[in-house]
Write a protein that holds these residues in place. Structure first.
Motif, PDB file in Angstrom:
ATOM      1  N   ASP A  67      -6.091 -38.657 -69.280  1.00  0.00           N
ATOM      2  CA  ASP A  67      -6.708 -37.627 -68.443  1.00  0.00           C
ATOM      3  C   ASP A  67      -6.061 -36.265 -68.677  1.00  0.00           C
ATOM      4  O   ASP A  67      -6.728 -35.238 -68.615  1.00  0.00           O
ATOM      5  N   ALA A  68      -4.770 -36.251 -68.937  1.00  0.00           N
ATOM      6  CA  ALA A  68      -4.080 -34.996 -69.233  1.00  0.00           C
ATOM      7  C   ALA A  68      -4.293 -34.581 -70.687  1.00  0.00           C
ATOM      8  O   ALA A  68      -4.314 -33.385 -71.001  1.00  0.00           O
ATOM      9  N   LEU A  69      -4.467 -35.551 -71.580  1.00  0.00           N
ATOM     10  CA  LEU A  69      -4.624 -35.270 -73.004  1.00  0.00           C
ATOM     11  C   LEU A  69      -6.009 -34.700 -73.337  1.00  0.00           C
ATOM     12  O   LEU A  69      -6.130 -33.836 -74.201  1.00  0.00           O
ATOM     13  N   GLU A  70      -7.023 -35.162 -72.636  1.00  0.00           N
ATOM     14  CA  GLU A  70      -8.391 -34.749 -72.952  1.00  0.00           C
ATOM     15  C   GLU A  70      -8.604 -33.229 -72.921  1.00  0.00           C
ATOM     16  O   GLU A  70      -9.165 -32.659 -73.861  1.00  0.00           O
ATOM     17  N   PRO A  71      -8.163 -32.513 -71.874  1.00  0.00           N
ATOM     18  CA  PRO A  71      -8.356 -31.052 -71.903  1.00  0.00           C
ATOM     19  C   PRO A  71      -7.532 -30.370 -72.994  1.00  0.00           C
ATOM     20  O   PRO A  71      -7.930 -29.332 -73.520  1.00  0.00           O
ATOM     21  N   LEU A  72      -6.393 -30.942 -73.360  1.00  0.00           N
ATOM     22  CA  LEU A  72      -5.600 -30.377 -74.457  1.00  0.00           C
ATOM     23  C   LEU A  72      -6.363 -30.495 -75.772  1.00  0.00           C
ATOM     24  O   LEU A  72      -6.362 -29.565 -76.591  1.00  0.00           O
ATOM     25  N   CYS A  73      -7.020 -31.621 -75.954  1.00  0.00           N
ATOM     26  CA  CYS A  73      -7.826 -31.828 -77.164  1.00  0.00           C
ATOM     27  C   CYS A  73      -8.977 -30.831 -77.217  1.00  0.00           C
ATOM     28  O   CYS A  73      -9.265 -30.262 -78.273  1.00  0.00           O
ATOM     29  N   ALA A  74      -9.614 -30.600 -76.079  1.00  0.00           N
ATOM     30  CA  ALA A  74     -10.711 -29.626 -76.024  1.00  0.00           C
ATOM     31  C   ALA A  74     -10.202 -28.226 -76.367  1.00  0.00           C
ATOM     32  O   ALA A  74     -10.869 -27.479 -77.102  1.00  0.00           O
ATOM     33  N   GLN A  75      -9.019 -27.872 -75.872  1.00  0.00           N
ATOM     34  CA  GLN A  75      -8.437 -26.558 -76.203  1.00  0.00           C
ATOM     35  C   GLN A  75      -8.119 -26.469 -77.695  1.00  0.00           C
ATOM     36  O   GLN A  75      -8.338 -25.436 -78.323  1.00  0.00           O
ATOM     37  N   ALA A  76      -7.583 -27.555 -78.255  1.00  0.00           N
ATOM     38  CA  ALA A  76      -7.255 -27.562 -79.683  1.00  0.00           C
ATOM     39  C   ALA A  76      -8.515 -27.406 -80.516  1.00  0.00           C
ATOM     40  O   ALA A  76      -8.529 -26.639 -81.493  1.00  0.00           O
ATOM     41  N   GLU A 118     -20.979 -32.545 -90.251  1.00  0.00           N
ATOM     42  CA  GLU A 118     -21.501 -31.412 -89.490  1.00  0.00           C
ATOM     43  C   GLU A 118     -22.546 -30.744 -90.365  1.00  0.00           C
ATOM     44  O   GLU A 118     -22.304 -30.492 -91.551  1.00  0.00           O
ATOM     45  N   VAL A 119     -23.698 -30.468 -89.806  1.00  0.00           N
ATOM     46  CA  VAL A 119     -24.801 -29.901 -90.571  1.00  0.00           C
ATOM     47  C   VAL A 119     -25.037 -28.463 -90.158  1.00  0.00           C
ATOM     48  O   VAL A 119     -25.043 -28.140 -88.963  1.00  0.00           O
ATOM     49  N   ALA A 120     -25.218 -27.628 -91.156  1.00  0.00           N
ATOM     50  CA  ALA A 120     -25.683 -26.258 -90.957  1.00  0.00           C
ATOM     51  C   ALA A 120     -27.151 -26.281 -91.392  1.00  0.00           C
ATOM     52  O   ALA A 120     -27.431 -26.345 -92.586  1.00  0.00           O
ATOM     53  N   LEU A 131     -19.849 -22.015 -93.124  1.00  0.00           N
ATOM     54  CA  LEU A 131     -18.462 -21.829 -92.694  1.00  0.00           C
ATOM     55  C   LEU A 131     -18.254 -22.409 -91.295  1.00  0.00           C
ATOM     56  O   LEU A 131     -17.273 -23.104 -91.043  1.00  0.00           O
ATOM     57  N   HIS A 132     -19.189 -22.155 -90.393  1.00  0.00           N
ATOM     58  CA  HIS A 132     -19.067 -22.689 -89.035  1.00  0.00           C
ATOM     59  C   HIS A 132     -19.143 -24.216 -89.027  1.00  0.00           C
ATOM     60  O   HIS A 132     -18.447 -24.871 -88.245  1.00  0.00           O
ATOM     61  N   ALA A 133     -19.970 -24.793 -89.895  1.00  0.00           N
ATOM     62  CA  ALA A 133     -20.040 -26.257 -89.994  1.00  0.00           C
ATOM     63  C   ALA A 133     -18.698 -26.825 -90.460  1.00  0.00           C
ATOM     64  O   ALA A 133     -18.237 -27.851 -89.953  1.00  0.00           O
ATOM     65  N   TRP A 138     -13.550 -29.580 -89.109  1.00  0.00           N
ATOM     66  CA  TRP A 138     -12.094 -29.562 -88.965  1.00  0.00           C
ATOM     67  C   TRP A 138     -11.686 -29.750 -87.504  1.00  0.00           C
ATOM     68  O   TRP A 138     -10.674 -30.381 -87.215  1.00  0.00           O
ATOM     69  N   ALA A 139     -12.469 -29.210 -86.581  1.00  0.00           N
ATOM     70  CA  ALA A 139     -12.150 -29.348 -85.151  1.00  0.00           C
ATOM     71  C   ALA A 139     -12.261 -30.798 -84.694  1.00  0.00           C
ATOM     72  O   ALA A 139     -11.584 -31.201 -83.745  1.00  0.00           O
ATOM     73  N   ARG A 140     -13.081 -31.608 -85.365  1.00  0.00           N
ATOM     74  CA  ARG A 140     -13.212 -33.024 -84.996  1.00  0.00           C
ATOM     75  C   ARG A 140     -11.881 -33.766 -85.119  1.00  0.00           C
ATOM     76  O   ARG A 140     -11.683 -34.784 -84.470  1.00  0.00           O
ATOM     77  N   ASP A 141     -10.985 -33.272 -85.952  1.00  0.00           N
ATOM     78  CA  ASP A 141      -9.661 -33.888 -86.067  1.00  0.00           C
ATOM     79  C   ASP A 141      -8.886 -33.803 -84.757  1.00  0.00           C
ATOM     80  O   ASP A 141      -7.847 -34.450 -84.616  1.00  0.00           O
ATOM     81  N   TRP A 142      -9.378 -33.008 -83.834  1.00  0.00           N
ATOM     82  CA  TRP A 142      -8.683 -32.800 -82.564  1.00  0.00           C
ATOM     83  C   TRP A 142      -9.445 -33.380 -81.382  1.00  0.00           C
ATOM     84  O   TRP A 142      -9.120 -33.087 -80.238  1.00  0.00           O
TER      85      TRP A 142
END
Length: 176
Positions: A67-76, A118-120, A131-133, A138-142
């Motif tokens: 529960d504490a880790l989930e918001p950290l992952c979203a921030q990352a 991820e599809v563009a 680039l955004h895709a 890369w963000a999925r790693d978090w």
């Protein structure tokens, strides 16, 4: 940025087995490989290793509070998606997209042999959507599951940069 033929001359451990399979096809798909060094330079260029380290400093791998880790992952994930890539790197990517015939149409970003993409859907020059895709990939790693897996296997949240495939359209990902 590497063509599949160029990437096939590198060790499988560096570029992924799928990259070698794609290069060996009689008619390889339109695409390119973004080397792990490109992602590494992105992380270092915007100081992400230190920022992410500070973000996760209170995480105890022996007693994980999801529960504490989930918001950290979203921030990352937000940090990875929204941090600015250096202008020279952006221009290098845009030129590579053009040279590979990926600056128009649909482009898929994924890791070699990886489960996610991820599809563009509508890339137009210069290639900002692609680039955004890549950054979304890369963000999925978090995401929570990925971070939990790293905590379980290595005792930390850190990860090594890995190569990224960019392929024309979603059907281009098929491998023999």
């Amino acid at each position: 940025m590497l063509t599949f033929a160029e990437a096939a001359r590198r060790p499988v451990a560096e570029v992924g087995a799928e990259t070698h399979r794609l290069a060996a096809l009689e008619a390889p798909p339109r695409g390119l490989l973004i080397p792990a060094a490109f992602e590494e330079a992105y992380y270092r260029g915007v100081n992400l290793p230190e920022t992410l380290g500070r973000l996760f400093v209170g995480v105890n791998p022996a007693r994980i509070d999801e529960d504490a880790l989930e918001p950290l992952c979203a921030q990352a994930q937000l940090l990875v998606r929204t941090s600015a890539l250096m202008d020279d790197a952006v221009q290098l990517l845009y030129r590579a997209l053009g040279n590979a015939g990926l600056s128009m149409g649909e482009v898929q970003a994924r890791r070699p042999d990886g489960p996610w993409s991820e599809v563009a859907p509508r890339v137009t020059p210069p290639g900002t959507a692609a680039l955004h895709a890549v950054k979304r990939l890369w963000a999925r790693d978090w995401d929570l599951e990925s971070v939990l897996e790293r905590l379980d296997t290595s005792g930390g949240v850190g990860l090594e940069a890995r190569p990224t495939l960019l392929l024309a359209g979603p059907g281009s990902a098929a491998t023999p």
